[in-house]
Design a protein around this motif. Structure first.
Motif, short mmCIF file in Angstrom:
data_model
loop_
_atom_site.label_atom_id
_atom_site.label_comp_id
_atom_site.label_asym_id
_atom_site.label_seq_id
_atom_site.Cartn_x
_atom_site.Cartn_y
_atom_site.Cartn_z
N VAL A 171 54.53 45.68 36.12
CA VAL A 171 53.58 44.89 36.92
C VAL A 171 53.80 45.13 38.40
O VAL A 171 52.85 45.35 39.16
N SER A 172 55.05 45.13 38.83
CA SER A 172 55.35 45.35 40.26
C SER A 172 54.88 46.73 40.71
O SER A 172 54.30 46.87 41.79
N ALA A 173 55.11 47.75 39.89
CA ALA A 173 54.70 49.10 40.26
C ALA A 173 53.18 49.21 40.34
O ALA A 173 52.65 49.82 41.27
N LEU A 174 52.47 48.62 39.38
CA LEU A 174 51.01 48.69 39.42
C LEU A 174 50.45 47.89 40.59
O LEU A 174 49.50 48.32 41.25
N ARG A 175 51.03 46.74 40.87
CA ARG A 175 50.57 45.95 42.01
C ARG A 175 50.80 46.70 43.32
O ARG A 175 49.93 46.74 44.18
#
Length: 119
Positions: free
Chosen positions: A110-114
């Protein structure tokens, strides 16, 4: 967390793809497609409206590079999700594109996609 993002999943392991799909949907994303080959993924890029992609690097023995290159041409963000590929090669070729090593947890994905979509 990932509300209103249309994500393309490019992964040749069915269980991993299903797990990613459910996790992304639980985080508010819309999964725009699941592709297990380079050819399917390239075709999906022309047919689907996506905001970002998560790419396994090795798809049935073929590198995902044609898909990553096409995403770059389209100015669409993506992250790599790999279990057995030389991450140095990826950073040398794609610079700052996030590389997640399998098994990556939900928070990391999630952090990488955000970050990739600047949300």
């Amino acid at each position: 967390m990932l509300d209103d993002l249309n994500i393309l999943i490019v992964e040749d392991e069915a269980l991993v793809a299903l797990d990613l799909s459910m996790m992304l949907e639980d985080c508010g994303a819309e999964v725009s497609g699941l592709c297990c080959t380079v050819e399917e993924a390239v075709a999906a890029l022309g047919a689907k409206d996506i905001d970002a992609a998560i790419l396994d690097v090795d798809l049935r023995g073929k590198p995902v590079f044609p898909v990553a290159d096409r995403l770059r041409e389209m100015n669409l963000p993506f992250v790599f999700h790999t279990g057995r590929y030389d991450t140095k090669t990826l950073t040398d070729r794609y610079g700052d594109v996030p590389v997640l090593v399998k098994p990556a947890g939900e928070d990391s994905i999630v952090s990488a996609l955000r970050a990739a979509t600047h949300r």
